[in-house]
Scaffold this motif. Structure first.
Motif, PDB file in Angstrom:
ATOM      1  N   ASN A 114       0.816  -1.206   0.000  1.00 15.19           N
ATOM      2  CA  ASN A 114       0.000   0.000   0.000  1.00 15.19           C
ATOM      3  C   ASN A 114       0.862   1.274   0.000  1.00 15.19           C
ATOM      4  OD1 ASN A 114      -2.736   1.088   0.234  1.00 15.19           O
ATOM      5  ND2 ASN A 114      -2.049   1.864   2.215  1.00 15.19           N
ATOM      6  N   LEU A 115       2.191   1.111   0.010  1.00 16.60           N
ATOM      7  CA  LEU A 115       3.082   2.268   0.169  1.00 16.60           C
ATOM      8  C   LEU A 115       2.859   3.374  -0.864  1.00 16.60           C
ATOM      9  CD1 LEU A 115       5.259   3.382   2.030  1.00 16.60           C
ATOM     10  CD2 LEU A 115       6.967   2.341   0.548  1.00 16.60           C
ATOM     11  N   PRO A 116       2.712   3.035  -2.159  1.00 14.07           N
ATOM     12  CA  PRO A 116       2.454   4.125  -3.120  1.00 14.07           C
ATOM     13  C   PRO A 116       1.201   4.923  -2.761  1.00 14.07           C
ATOM     14  CG  PRO A 116       2.804   2.050  -4.278  1.00 14.07           C
ATOM     15  CD  PRO A 116       2.794   1.732  -2.829  1.00 14.07           C
ATOM     16  N   PHE A 117       0.193   4.206  -2.303  1.00 10.49           N
ATOM     17  CA  PHE A 117      -1.060   4.825  -1.896  1.00 10.49           C
ATOM     18  C   PHE A 117      -0.827   5.696  -0.655  1.00 10.49           C
ATOM     19  CE2 PHE A 117      -5.802   3.514  -1.805  1.00 10.49           C
ATOM     20  CZ  PHE A 117      -6.063   4.397  -2.835  1.00 10.49           C
ATOM     21  N   ALA A 118      -0.043   5.172   0.279  1.00  9.34           N
ATOM     22  CA  ALA A 118       0.257   5.886   1.523  1.00  9.34           C
ATOM     23  C   ALA A 118       0.989   7.180   1.233  1.00  9.34           C
ATOM     24  CB  ALA A 118       1.078   5.001   2.449  1.00  9.34           C
ATOM     25  N   MET A 119       1.862   7.160   0.191  1.00 15.18           N
ATOM     26  CA  MET A 119       2.614   8.362  -0.154  1.00 15.18           C
ATOM     27  C   MET A 119       1.692   9.469  -0.647  1.00 15.18           C
ATOM     28  SD  MET A 119       5.605   7.688   0.681  1.00 15.18           S
ATOM     29  CE  MET A 119       6.757   8.809  -0.060  1.00 15.18           C
ATOM     30  N   GLN A 120       0.491   9.082  -1.070  1.00 18.22           N
ATOM     31  CA  GLN A 120      -0.486  10.087  -1.492  1.00 18.22           C
ATOM     32  C   GLN A 120      -1.439  10.435  -0.354  1.00 18.22           C
ATOM     33  OE1 GLN A 120      -2.152   9.701  -5.344  1.00 18.22           O
ATOM     34  NE2 GLN A 120      -0.071   9.985  -6.066  1.00 18.22           N
ATOM     35  N   GLY A 121      -1.156   9.943   0.805  1.00 21.44           N
ATOM     36  CA  GLY A 121      -1.966  10.315   1.948  1.00 21.44           C
ATOM     37  C   GLY A 121      -2.892   9.225   2.454  1.00 21.44           C
ATOM     38  N   MET A 122      -3.045   8.159   1.673  1.00 19.91           N
ATOM     39  CA  MET A 122      -3.969   7.087   2.073  1.00 19.91           C
ATOM     40  C   MET A 122      -3.262   6.097   3.002  1.00 19.91           C
ATOM     41  SD  MET A 122      -6.815   7.768   0.724  1.00 19.91           S
ATOM     42  CE  MET A 122      -6.651   9.513   0.497  1.00 19.91           C
ATOM     43  N   ILE A 123      -2.951   6.589   4.188  1.00 22.67           N
ATOM     44  CA  ILE A 123      -2.173   5.789   5.125  1.00 22.67           C
ATOM     45  C   ILE A 123      -3.038   4.736   5.817  1.00 22.67           C
ATOM     46  CG2 ILE A 123      -1.048   5.964   7.391  1.00 22.67           C
ATOM     47  CD1 ILE A 123       0.340   8.383   6.444  1.00 22.67           C
ATOM     48  N   VAL A 124      -2.472   3.573   6.020  1.00 23.70           N
ATOM     49  CA  VAL A 124      -3.134   2.541   6.828  1.00 23.70           C
ATOM     50  C   VAL A 124      -2.158   2.097   7.914  1.00 23.70           C
ATOM     51  CG1 VAL A 124      -4.157   0.246   6.831  1.00 23.70           C
ATOM     52  CG2 VAL A 124      -4.451   1.707   4.845  1.00 23.70           C
ATOM     53  N   ILE A 125      -2.515   2.350   9.159  1.00 19.82           N
ATOM     54  CA  ILE A 125      -1.662   1.893  10.264  1.00 19.82           C
ATOM     55  C   ILE A 125      -2.505   1.091  11.236  1.00 19.82           C
ATOM     56  CG2 ILE A 125      -0.080   2.569  12.106  1.00 19.82           C
ATOM     57  CD1 ILE A 125       0.916   4.646  10.442  1.00 19.82           C
ATOM     58  N   PRO A 126      -2.495  -0.214  11.123  1.00 21.45           N
ATOM     59  CA  PRO A 126      -3.344  -1.023  12.005  1.00 21.45           C
ATOM     60  C   PRO A 126      -2.605  -1.541  13.246  1.00 21.45           C
ATOM     61  CG  PRO A 126      -2.570  -2.349  10.184  1.00 21.45           C
ATOM     62  CD  PRO A 126      -1.866  -1.026  10.090  1.00 21.45           C
TER      63      PRO A 126
END
Lengths: 226, 270
Positions: free
Chosen positions: B136-148
């Protein structure tokens, strides 16, 4: 230049069918029978780890007979089909009917196009809330699909076992009775003595929450069979 | 031929169904740093989720609020998801991506169990989640972070286990408790103060609820008990008999007692 041999399509299909039937008839049998709370699967299986019966989805289970490696890959393909559909749409959208159709299609294609047909017979069953609403599909090596009610048998001695079940089957049996009947049917049909270690038993129990599939452990079997 | 992973199956057969399929890879490569620093500042990251070990296993809990900037977007959001009979995931980060990942993890674990005939080990489940977060890292770099937070009962070791993660999929096992989200730090303070090894189930549930309460007092992104609407945090208990939800009535009574005590002590102050 040598001429290629001519084999008529009828002859080719007949040869393939005979080949597949021969392979299946060597294997042991599996019974599927409706009981009061759902559907019971009963396999004559000497192995504890190489299963013939498997969960596919919430309300759907699979049973295979014939060549293990072949029905095992069909089983896995079925689970992938179901999980993908449930993930892309919703869990309720996964149905035995669509799965059975997919199996029928791919077995049919393999039978007509591949040199060697698959030596398998498989079952897909789905338990429903109401009595008599269950779905049981039997799919043959050539993709032929049969909609079954009450009980059915796949594998080696399926005809003999079916004849036995035809007289003895009653609707809405409790689970103990369904298990006892399956043991009798297998023992009479195949003329062997079954030990508990050789029985692979599972149910689709409509009373369970969520995933309806459950394996019956050997100690429970002992309790049921007395 | 595929292995027993549903995630890998999706990646090869239907990549459009993967969580990060909406990201345009070229766009990220061109101007990654610029967009992302700005985007990261503005993402909604309101939540408090936590997990703590107790005598028989592990408790996992989370508040119910979702925010969009300074607005409350939902009051009844579910942040704690059952993964299988012995594990659960609590999510913090961008709601859409989080929920999708929780759903994918559920299918992943069930898929493996059905194909292989045995469930994954707790470590195996936590590791798979790690790979999904990394994906999901590319997505996270755009702000869509997932931290479970991932919590499970380890049937071999006969104990609860807690894992926390970072954006890159880094996985770290916690020994006692952990809390994350915008109110995570505040919840951790309460947990730190009152946690003790081998607590009873009742005590541990109380501590989880009190930690969430304290977080809600300090953090705008975290909801406290909503007595008017009857909305309370979700709590799940995972032990050797499996996972179960703590029912709303007992959560409500814990909060009512807690609030009564707080009212009493604030009256004394006056």
């Amino acid at each position: 230049m040598p001429l290629p041999y001519y084999v008529s399509p009828e002859q080719m299909m007949q040869d393939k069918a005979e080949y597949a039937q021969k392979g299946i008839s060597k294997g042991r049998s599996t019974i599927v029978i409706e009981y009061v709370d759902g559907i019971l699967f009963f396999a004559d299986n000497p192995s504890l780890s190489l299963n013939k019966i498997s969960e596919v989805y919430d309300r759907i289970a699979f049973a295979g007979a014939g060549k293990y490696s072949e029905f095992e890959s069909l089983r896995k393909a079925g689970i992938r089909h179901a999980d993908l559909k449930g993930y892309a749409y919703s869990r309720e959208d996964v149905t035995a009917k669509s799965l059975a159709n997919a199996y029928s299609q791919s077995l049919g294609t393999m039978f007509s196009q591949e040199l060697k047909p698959l030596e398998v017979e498989i079952l897909v069953a789905e338990v429903h809330e109401g009595q008599g609403m269950n779905e049981i599909y039997r799919i043959l090596y050539d993709g032929n699909i049969c909609d079954e009610k009450g009980y059915t048998v796949i594998g080696g001695k399926s005809e003999a076992i079916k004849i036995y079940l035809k007289d003895k089957y009653k609707a809405n049996m409790p689970i103990e009775e369904a298990i006892k009947l399956s043991v009798e049917a297998l023992e009479t049909g195949v003329n062997i003595k079954l030990t508990k270690e050789n029985m692979e038993v599972a149910v689709l129990d409509r009373k369970r929450n969520g995933r309806k599939f459950r394996r019956i452990r050997i100690d429970e079997l002992t309790a049921f069979l007395g | 031929m595929w292995n027993s992973s549903f995630y890998d199956y999706l990646a090869t057969e239907c990549p459009n169904l993967l969580p990060q399929s909406g990201v345009n890879q070229n766009e990220i490569n061109l101007s990654s740093n610029l967009i992302n620093r700005e985007a990261l500042k503005n993402i909604p990251h309101g939540t408090t989720v936590l997990a703590l070990k107790y005598k028989d296993g592990v408790i996992i809990a989370g508040d119910r609020r979702a925010t969009e900037g300074y607005q409350i977007s939902a009051r009844r959001v579910e942040k704690v998801y059952r993964c299988d009979d012995y594990s659960a995931i609590a999510i913090s980060g961008a709601a859409g991506a989080c929920i999708e990942m929780a759903k994918l993890l559920q299918v992943e674990l069930e898929h493996y169990e059905k194909l292989e005939g045995v469930p994954l080990t707790t470590e195996g489940k936590a590791n798979k989640l790690s790979q999904m977060i990394k994906g999901n890292l590319p997505f996270a770099m755009q702000g869509m972070i997932v931290i479970p937070i991932f919590a499970g009962y380890d049937l071999k070791r006969e104990e609860g286990r807690i894992y926390k993660y970072d954006v890159t999929g880094g996985r770290y096992e916690e020994t006692d408790y952990y809390a994350t989200g915008s109110g995570g730090k505040d919840a951790r303070s309460t947990l730190k103060k009152f946690f003790s090894t081998g607590m009873s189930e009742e005590k541990a549930i109380q501590l989880a609820l009190e930690s969430l309460y304290d977080a809600s007092e300090e953090d705008v992104g975290t909801a406290g008990p909503d007595i008017v609407r009857g909305i309370y945090p979700t709590v799940k208990v995972i032990k050797n008999t499996g996972i179960e939800d703590v029912d709303m009535a007992s959560i409500e009574s814990v909060y009512k007692r807690l609030i009564a005590e707080k009212q009493k002590s604030s009256k004394k102050e006056k």
